[in-house]
Motif scaffolding. Structure first.
Motif: not given
Length: 303
Positions: A272-301
């Motif tokens: 039931g726990n949830q995990v996500w990414l977020q900006f800190w302040n208004t006006g911040e930006g990211i460019n996702g072209g060419n795979g430049q913005c990625q988010f991953s995760g996996f179970l170890l144990y």
């Protein structure tokens, strides 16, 4: 003349005058008739005579009446204890106050036996008796089954058996995801969630592209990482959040940036726990072209 001599002459005259006796004729006036002489006028009072000597003591007077009782005297000292009196005879008086407890008496005689008590609880089973002699008679009905005996010693290893049939597959205990962003995004509000539009890996389907959140379905230890090409001004800062709590962040201190930032962490998650990414302040930006913005995760144990 000497006053004392004149006093003595008067005394003699008075004494001689007192010795003259007048005889009063019967029936005559005593003041006017006398056999031998006539009474002259009364003379002057004579000089008081010399006081006579003290007379003899008079007789004892009668006893006086009893006087009034006097007041009570002071309380006298306590007298010595008297001898024990004889046993009195009279009515029995009321009970006196309770006296102090006496010394504990010795044990009394054993009383008579009480009534027979109720049956006691069942005692523990006795030890097993010796085996009896073989009886002679008809065979009885089978008795109830006895208790399970103690586990015996491990026997010798038997021969290898044949292979059994294949069993059913167990539940999958795998969880992993890798998502990316193809376009750019500029925050229009503080703490805006970063969105993703492609899932290259999503084992178990635990990452939701609609909410852009990973939801734990298998409790255990997880590894997460992310990278982003940040653009804009004001020191862009990307946060990794677990159920509203900041876990780690990646940021730059340069203004007017155009740089790649990244971060990673491990988390212990419950279902039931949830995990996500977020900006800190208004006006911040990211460019996702060419795979430049990625988010991953996996179970170890898994737990």
């Amino acid at each position: 003349m000497d006053f004392r001599f004149f006093q003595s002459i008067l005394f003699v005259v008075v004494l001689m005058n007192a010795q003259i006796r007048c005889q009063v004729v019967p029936g005559s006036d005593p003041g006017t008739s006398c056999n031998s002489c006539c009474q002259g006028p009364s003379g002057l009072n004579g000089v008081p005579g010399i006081p006579g000597s003290n007379g003899n003591d008079g007789s004892s007077g009668r006893d006086g009446r009893d006087g009034v009782n006097g007041r009570d005297g002071l309380k006298g000292d306590l007298g010595s204890k008297g001898d024990k009196g004889e046993v009195g005879v009279g009515e029995r008086g009321p009970p006196g106050p309770e006296g102090p407890s006496g010394e504990r008496g010795g044990p009394g005689n054993v009383g008579p036996s009480g009534a027979i008590g109720r049956d006691g609880l069942n005692g523990d089973p006795g030890s097993k008796g010796d085996k009896g002699e073989v009886g002679v008679g008809e065979r009885g009905l089978p008795g109830p089954a006895g208790p399970i005996g103690l586990t015996g010693d491990i026997g010798m290893k038997g021969e290898k058996g044949s292979n059994g049939s294949a069993g059913e597959s167990g539940p999958i205990r795998e969880s992993a995801f890798a998502v990316s962003k193809t376009g750019s995004q500029t925050a229009v509000a503080d703490s805006e969630v970063i969105t993703f539009d492609a899932a290259r890996v999503n084992i178990g389907g635990h990452f939701d592209l609609n909410s852009n959140r990973f939801t734990c379905q298998i409790a255990g230890t997880y590894f997460f990482s992310y990278s982003a090409h940040v653009i804009g001004t004001g020191n862009p800062d990307i946060h990794l959040i677990k159920d509203g709590t900041l876990i780690t962040n990646a940021r730059t201190t340069d203004a007017n940036v155009n740089i790649q930032i990244s971060s990673s962490t491990m988390l212990e998650l419950e279902i039931g726990n949830q995990v996500w990414l977020q900006f800190w302040n208004t006006g911040e930006g990211i460019n996702g072209g060419n795979g430049q913005c990625q988010f991953s995760g996996f179970l170890l144990y898994g737990n």
